[in-house]
Scaffold this active site. Structure first.
Site, PDB file in Angstrom:
ATOM      1  N   ILE A 109       0.578  -1.443   0.110  1.00  0.00           N
ATOM      2  CA  ILE A 109       0.100   0.008   0.320  1.00  0.00           C
ATOM      3  C   ILE A 109       0.947   1.101  -0.308  1.00  0.00           C
ATOM      4  CG2 ILE A 109      -1.466   1.526   1.040  1.00  0.00           C
ATOM      5  CD1 ILE A 109      -3.289  -1.252   1.869  1.00  0.00           C
ATOM      6  N   GLU A 169      10.371   2.965   6.400  1.00  0.00           N
ATOM      7  CA  GLU A 169       9.853   1.383   6.485  1.00  0.00           C
ATOM      8  C   GLU A 169      10.898   1.122   7.156  1.00  0.00           C
ATOM      9  OE1 GLU A 169       8.065  -1.229   4.891  1.00  0.00           O
ATOM     10  OE2 GLU A 169       9.753  -2.347   6.291  1.00  0.00           O
ATOM     11  N   HIS A 175       6.509 -12.397 -31.348  1.00  0.00           N
ATOM     12  CA  HIS A 175       7.076 -11.810 -30.624  1.00  0.00           C
ATOM     13  C   HIS A 175       6.457 -10.327 -31.852  1.00  0.00           C
ATOM     14  CE1 HIS A 175      11.264 -10.138 -31.643  1.00  0.00           C
ATOM     15  NE2 HIS A 175      11.225  -9.658 -33.176  1.00  0.00           N
TER      16      HIS A 175
HETATM   17  P1  FAD Z   1     -12.779  -7.824   2.689  1.00  0.00           P
HETATM   18  O1  FAD Z   1     -13.310  -7.529   1.080  1.00  0.00           O
HETATM   19  O2  FAD Z   1     -12.535  -7.612   3.477  1.00  0.00           O
HETATM   20  O3  FAD Z   1     -14.943  -7.777   2.636  1.00  0.00           O
HETATM   21  C1  FAD Z   1     -14.892  -8.623   3.888  1.00  0.00           C
HETATM   22  C2  FAD Z   1     -16.586  -7.515   3.753  1.00  0.00           C
HETATM   23  O4  FAD Z   1     -16.979  -7.985   5.707  1.00  0.00           O
HETATM   24  C3  FAD Z   1     -16.331  -6.035   3.763  1.00  0.00           C
HETATM   25  O5  FAD Z   1     -17.538  -6.220   3.244  1.00  0.00           O
HETATM   26  C4  FAD Z   1     -17.148  -5.928   5.217  1.00  0.00           C
HETATM   27  O6  FAD Z   1     -17.990  -4.585   5.210  1.00  0.00           O
HETATM   28  C5  FAD Z   1     -17.942  -7.188   6.213  1.00  0.00           C
HETATM   29  N1  FAD Z   1     -17.883  -7.540   7.309  1.00  0.00           N
HETATM   30  C6  FAD Z   1     -17.106  -7.477   7.910  1.00  0.00           C
HETATM   31  N2  FAD Z   1     -17.317  -7.838   9.279  1.00  0.00           N
HETATM   32  C7  FAD Z   1     -18.364  -7.941   9.302  1.00  0.00           C
HETATM   33  C8  FAD Z   1     -19.729  -8.398   9.670  1.00  0.00           C
HETATM   34  N3  FAD Z   1     -19.679  -9.162  11.244  1.00  0.00           N
HETATM   35  N4  FAD Z   1     -21.494  -8.285   9.330  1.00  0.00           N
HETATM   36  C9  FAD Z   1     -20.691  -8.304   7.864  1.00  0.00           C
HETATM   37  N5  FAD Z   1     -20.306  -7.833   7.265  1.00  0.00           N
HETATM   38  C10 FAD Z   1     -19.316  -8.203   7.737  1.00  0.00           C
HETATM   39  N6  FAD Z   1      -5.586  -7.251  -3.285  1.00  0.00           N
HETATM   40  C11 FAD Z   1      -5.170  -8.582  -4.448  1.00  0.00           C
HETATM   41  O7  FAD Z   1      -5.368  -9.204  -4.450  1.00  0.00           O
HETATM   42  N7  FAD Z   1      -4.912  -7.255  -5.728  1.00  0.00           N
HETATM   43  C12 FAD Z   1      -4.779  -6.034  -5.494  1.00  0.00           C
HETATM   44  O8  FAD Z   1      -4.336  -5.043  -5.799  1.00  0.00           O
HETATM   45  C13 FAD Z   1      -5.051  -5.205  -4.006  1.00  0.00           C
HETATM   46  N8  FAD Z   1      -4.697  -3.939  -3.474  1.00  0.00           N
HETATM   47  C14 FAD Z   1      -5.889  -3.535  -2.110  1.00  0.00           C
HETATM   48  C15 FAD Z   1      -4.946  -2.568  -1.894  1.00  0.00           C
HETATM   49  C16 FAD Z   1      -5.638  -1.864  -0.994  1.00  0.00           C
HETATM   50  C17 FAD Z   1      -5.302  -0.448  -0.766  1.00  0.00           C
HETATM   51  C18 FAD Z   1      -6.121  -2.515   0.249  1.00  0.00           C
HETATM   52  C19 FAD Z   1      -6.591  -2.095   1.707  1.00  0.00           C
HETATM   53  C20 FAD Z   1      -5.952  -4.283  -0.073  1.00  0.00           C
HETATM   54  C21 FAD Z   1      -6.635  -4.949  -1.421  1.00  0.00           C
HETATM   55  N9  FAD Z   1      -6.311  -6.097  -1.568  1.00  0.00           N
HETATM   56  C22 FAD Z   1      -5.589  -6.659  -2.933  1.00  0.00           C
HETATM   57  C23 FAD Z   1      -6.194  -6.533  -0.672  1.00  0.00           C
HETATM   58  C24 FAD Z   1      -8.093  -7.362  -1.071  1.00  0.00           C
HETATM   59  O9  FAD Z   1      -8.494  -6.432  -1.082  1.00  0.00           O
HETATM   60  C25 FAD Z   1      -8.781  -8.575   0.381  1.00  0.00           C
HETATM   61  O10 FAD Z   1      -6.965  -9.690   0.540  1.00  0.00           O
HETATM   62  C26 FAD Z   1      -9.165  -8.705   0.073  1.00  0.00           C
HETATM   63  O11 FAD Z   1     -10.446  -8.482  -0.116  1.00  0.00           O
HETATM   64  C27 FAD Z   1     -10.032 -10.000   0.733  1.00  0.00           C
HETATM   65  O12 FAD Z   1     -11.343 -10.256   0.638  1.00  0.00           O
HETATM   66  P2  FAD Z   1     -12.259 -10.882   1.222  1.00  0.00           P
HETATM   67  O13 FAD Z   1     -13.415 -11.304   0.755  1.00  0.00           O
HETATM   68  O14 FAD Z   1     -11.511 -11.261   2.621  1.00  0.00           O
HETATM   69  O15 FAD Z   1     -12.569  -9.230   2.677  1.00  0.00           O
HETATM   70  P1  NAD Z   2       2.251  -4.589   3.780  1.00  0.00           P
HETATM   71  O1  NAD Z   2       2.466  -5.492   5.163  1.00  0.00           O
HETATM   72  O2  NAD Z   2       2.647  -4.721   2.328  1.00  0.00           O
HETATM   73  O3  NAD Z   2       3.237  -3.736   3.860  1.00  0.00           O
HETATM   74  C1  NAD Z   2       3.835  -3.074   5.300  1.00  0.00           C
HETATM   75  C2  NAD Z   2       5.339  -2.578   5.535  1.00  0.00           C
HETATM   76  O4  NAD Z   2       5.101  -1.562   6.887  1.00  0.00           O
HETATM   77  C3  NAD Z   2       6.400  -3.839   5.996  1.00  0.00           C
HETATM   78  O5  NAD Z   2       6.874  -3.765   4.373  1.00  0.00           O
HETATM   79  C4  NAD Z   2       6.679  -3.243   6.856  1.00  0.00           C
HETATM   80  O6  NAD Z   2       8.240  -3.566   6.969  1.00  0.00           O
HETATM   81  C5  NAD Z   2       6.466  -2.092   7.273  1.00  0.00           C
HETATM   82  N1  NAD Z   2       5.994  -1.850   9.045  1.00  0.00           N
HETATM   83  C6  NAD Z   2       5.446  -1.982   9.773  1.00  0.00           C
HETATM   84  N2  NAD Z   2       5.184  -1.490  11.222  1.00  0.00           N
HETATM   85  C7  NAD Z   2       5.838  -0.360  10.921  1.00  0.00           C
HETATM   86  C8  NAD Z   2       7.227   0.811  11.268  1.00  0.00           C
HETATM   87  N3  NAD Z   2       6.613   0.355  12.549  1.00  0.00           N
HETATM   88  N4  NAD Z   2       7.206   1.530  10.523  1.00  0.00           N
HETATM   89  C9  NAD Z   2       7.690   1.737   9.451  1.00  0.00           C
HETATM   90  N5  NAD Z   2       7.582  -0.100   9.010  1.00  0.00           N
HETATM   91  C10 NAD Z   2       6.556  -0.568   9.416  1.00  0.00           C
HETATM   92  O7  NAD Z   2       1.266  -4.437   4.743  1.00  0.00           O
HETATM   93  P2  NAD Z   2       0.092  -3.227   3.424  1.00  0.00           P
HETATM   94  O8  NAD Z   2       1.091  -1.873   2.689  1.00  0.00           O
HETATM   95  O9  NAD Z   2      -0.619  -2.364   4.362  1.00  0.00           O
HETATM   96  O10 NAD Z   2      -0.788  -4.029   2.743  1.00  0.00           O
HETATM   97  C11 NAD Z   2      -1.525  -4.411   3.463  1.00  0.00           C
HETATM   98  C12 NAD Z   2      -2.120  -5.949   2.652  1.00  0.00           C
HETATM   99  O11 NAD Z   2      -2.748  -5.432   1.421  1.00  0.00           O
HETATM  100  C13 NAD Z   2      -0.934  -6.392   2.330  1.00  0.00           C
HETATM  101  O12 NAD Z   2       0.245  -7.713   2.967  1.00  0.00           O
HETATM  102  C14 NAD Z   2      -1.380  -7.286   1.177  1.00  0.00           C
HETATM  103  O13 NAD Z   2      -2.134  -8.420   1.419  1.00  0.00           O
HETATM  104  C15 NAD Z   2      -2.543  -6.569   0.782  1.00  0.00           C
HETATM  105  N6  NAD Z   2      -2.468  -5.708  -0.234  1.00  0.00           N
HETATM  106  C16 NAD Z   2      -2.364  -5.894  -1.508  1.00  0.00           C
HETATM  107  C17 NAD Z   2      -1.997  -5.348  -2.721  1.00  0.00           C
HETATM  108  C18 NAD Z   2      -1.941  -5.377  -4.142  1.00  0.00           C
HETATM  109  O14 NAD Z   2      -1.742  -7.348  -4.676  1.00  0.00           O
HETATM  110  N7  NAD Z   2      -1.229  -4.962  -5.099  1.00  0.00           N
HETATM  111  C19 NAD Z   2      -1.943  -3.931  -2.637  1.00  0.00           C
HETATM  112  C20 NAD Z   2      -1.904  -3.406  -1.470  1.00  0.00           C
HETATM  113  C21 NAD Z   2      -2.893  -4.073  -0.644  1.00  0.00           C
END
Ligand code: FAD
Ligand code: NAD
Length: 462
Positions: free
Chosen positions: A188, A207, A446
């Site tokens: 992120i 980091e 290619h």
């Molecule tokens: P979630 O997507 O978290 O969905 C859980 C849902 O449950 C939510 O909508 C929440 O509102 C609902 N919920 C929670 N508790 C309750 C409750 N008690 N009752 C009813 N509803 C509830 N992953 C990738 O593979 N590619 C990416 O490019 C990528 N980019 C990301 C960028 C960001 C900024 C972030 C934060 C994450 C990203 N991820 C990415 C990670 C990805 O979003 C998650 O791994 C994925 O959404 C997980 O899916 P899930 O179904 O487990 O949960």
């Molecule tokens: P991350 O685990 O990818 O990175 C967190 C980073 O913060 C690590 O490098 C860690 O060493 C560092 N860190 C931890 N504590 C710290 C501190 N106190 N000070 C400075 N650095 C510190 O986590 P994220 O970037 O928050 O993303 C969360 C998760 O969401 C990812 O692990 C991934 O599973 C998912 N995600 C996936 C995508 C994608 O697939 N392109 C994009 C965004 C998020």
């Protein structure tokens, strides 16, 4: 009927409508299981659609466009300074999310899935109470917990201030701060750090470990780190935040570690130090479900210790990726339908959507070395790719880890433009147990960047 006493019945209750939850529900409904999804935010899509993958990639595509226009100068084409209208940027991003949310809703409707808005909490292993919606209580035969995850907060350091963002607040793009501090050089931090830097912020990344994207091989990170050094104001490794104070105008930050950032005052701070599972407050203690360090424990069919309850997605553990959640949802629904299935995928690919992109799957070189796994590494720098030269993007690398005896593909890593689109070939190779010859004898078109995979495999032939 008194609304408060109304209990709805369902055969399968899915809690959470993210990629895991809705994929499980769709597959279950297709298999003839009567299914209900309860989702606290209302629309389906979860974090991924509403505040994760999709909005972040939409913003990154805008950053890519700006970078491509700038890059045009090298080809003799100049566009001038881009004029960024934040209303337009937000409108485009929100429009993408709405369109996809409507799509999910219409699929759910077509499949006859009942959708309930509200926050679910287990009363026991047959009932959930729902708050914040019209249906107060649901009785289920089976349930899938797919409640996802939330951002980790820096305990004892993070302050409650509108100037301190998590990824959800950063993705609203209300403003482009002059000085943005990003805490965490992971997925992120780098993706959103790059977005804000391209939109005009002066971005500092801190980091705590000794490299960006610590889980990824150093040679794959190198081209990205080089580009990030130009795009960002400053990158400080082995550095942590120890104190934050809202001064009313800025956030004043104290650091500890090897390199002290030049700035101490920031207009906004984005904390991106990982995510933690949503299991608190779910009432799991009233069921037989076992939780360890917040993660629900499951078997290879996603069955928890309570025979009526299953769990998938971020809530069961790393890697927290949407495509992992989707595949788990499918296997889980099929297991509930009585099919003889297991989750035994050999690899879950990862893509960081920065510029250049980094993608990898299977064994990493660092992992192979630390576990003492026999391997042979072959690499190709993109300077030797005709396609990379023609698009002016030679800052790439394709590498494959082979088993030295069988020549089987153990791991694939790619850094460069469109690496994310290329990694599926590596995942397929690993899933199918392909050897170097399989890749080398597959004709790659290619001129494409995919030829680099062919070239690396070809180099293994004697
Ligand atoms: P979630 O997507 O978290 O969905 C859980 C849902 O449950 C939510 O909508 C929440 O509102 C609902 N919920 C929670 N508790 C309750 C409750 N008690 N009752 C009813 N509803 C509830 N992953 C990738 O593979 N590619 C990416 O490019 C990528 N980019 C990301 C960028 C960001 C900024 C972030 C934060 C994450 C990203 N991820 C990415 C990670 C990805 O979003 C998650 O791994 C994925 O959404 C997980 O899916 P899930 O179904 O487990 O949960
Ligand atoms: P991350 O685990 O990818 O990175 C967190 C980073 O913060 C690590 O490098 C860690 O060493 C560092 N860190 C931890 N504590 C710290 C501190 N106190 N000070 C400075 N650095 C510190 O986590 P994220 O970037 O928050 O993303 C969360 C998760 O969401 C990812 O692990 C991934 O599973 C998912 N995600 C996936 C995508 C994608 O697939 N392109 C994009 C965004 C998020």
């Amino acid at each position: 009927m008194v609304v408060g006493e109304f209990t709805q019945d369902t055969d399968l209750l899915v809690i959470g409508g993210g990629p895991g939850g809705h994929s499980a529900a769709f597959r279950a409904a297709k298999l003839g299981i009567q299914t209900t999804i309860v989702e606290s935010r209302g629309p389906l899509g979860g974090v991924c659609l509403h505040c994760g993958c999709i909005p972040s990639k939409t913003l990154l595509s805008i950053a890519e466009l700006i970078a491509a226009a700038e890059h045009g100068k090298e080809f003799g084409v100049s566009f001038g300074k881009p004029k960024i209208e934040l209303d337009g940027v937000r409108g485009w991003k929100n429009g993408v999310v709405d369109k996809l949310a409507k799509g999910l809703d219409s699929v759910a409707k077509k499949l006859g899935i009942e959708r309930v808005k509200g926050l679910a909490r287990f009363e026991d292993n047959k009932h959930v109470a729902i708050t914040g919606g019209d249906v107060p209580r649901i009785k289920f035969k089976r349930a899938i917990v797919a409640t996802g995850s939330k951002p980790i907060v820096l305990k004892g350091i993070q302050i409650d201030s509108p100037r301190v963002w998590d990824s959800t607040s950063a993705l609203t793009v209300e403003e482009v701060p002059k000085r943005l501090l990003v805490v965490g050089g992971g997925y992120i931090g780098l993706e959103l750090g790059a977005v804000y830097a391209t939109l005009g912020s002066e971005v500092t990344v801190v980091e705590m470990l000794d490299s960006l994207l610590p889980g990824c091989d150093a040679d794959l990170v190198k081209p990205l780190a080089k580009r990030m050094e130009k795009l960002l104001h400053e990158i400080c490794l082995k550095t942590r935040v120890v104190k934050m104070k809202d001064t009313g105008k800025t956030v004043e930050v104290d650091f500890e570690g090897e390199s002290q950032p030049k700035e101490k005052q920031f207009d906004r701070v984005l904390v991106a130090v990982g995510r933690t599972p949503n299991t608190d407050g779910l009432g799991l203690e009233r069921t037989g479900v076992k939780v360890e360090r917040g993660f629900i424990q499951v078997d290879a069919q996603f069955r928890t210790a309570d025979p009526k309850i299953f769990a998938i997605g971020d809530v069961i553990g790393n890697p927290m990726l949407a495509h992992k959640a989707i595949h788990e949802g499918h296997v889980c629904a099929e297991a509930i339908a009585g099919r003889n299935v297991l989750f035994d995928r050999r690899t879950i690919p990862a893509v960081v959507f920065t510029d250049p992109e980094i993608a990898w799957c299977g064994l990493t070189e660092a992992e192979a070395k630390s576990k003492g796994i026999k391997h042979e590494v072959r690499k190709m720098q993109w300077v030797a790719s005709g396609r990379a030269v023609s698009i002016g993007r030679t800052d790439g690398l394709t590498k494959i880890l082979f088993d030295p005896d069988s020549q089987r593909v153990l791991g694939v890593g790619i850094t460069g433009a469109h690496a994310g689109e290329m990694i599926a070939e590596g995942a397929l190779a690993i899933e199918m147990g392909a050897v170097a010859t399989d890749l080398a004898e597959t004709i790659h078109p290619h001129p494409t960047l995919s030829e680099t995979v062919y070239e690396v495999a070809e180099s293994m032939r004697h």
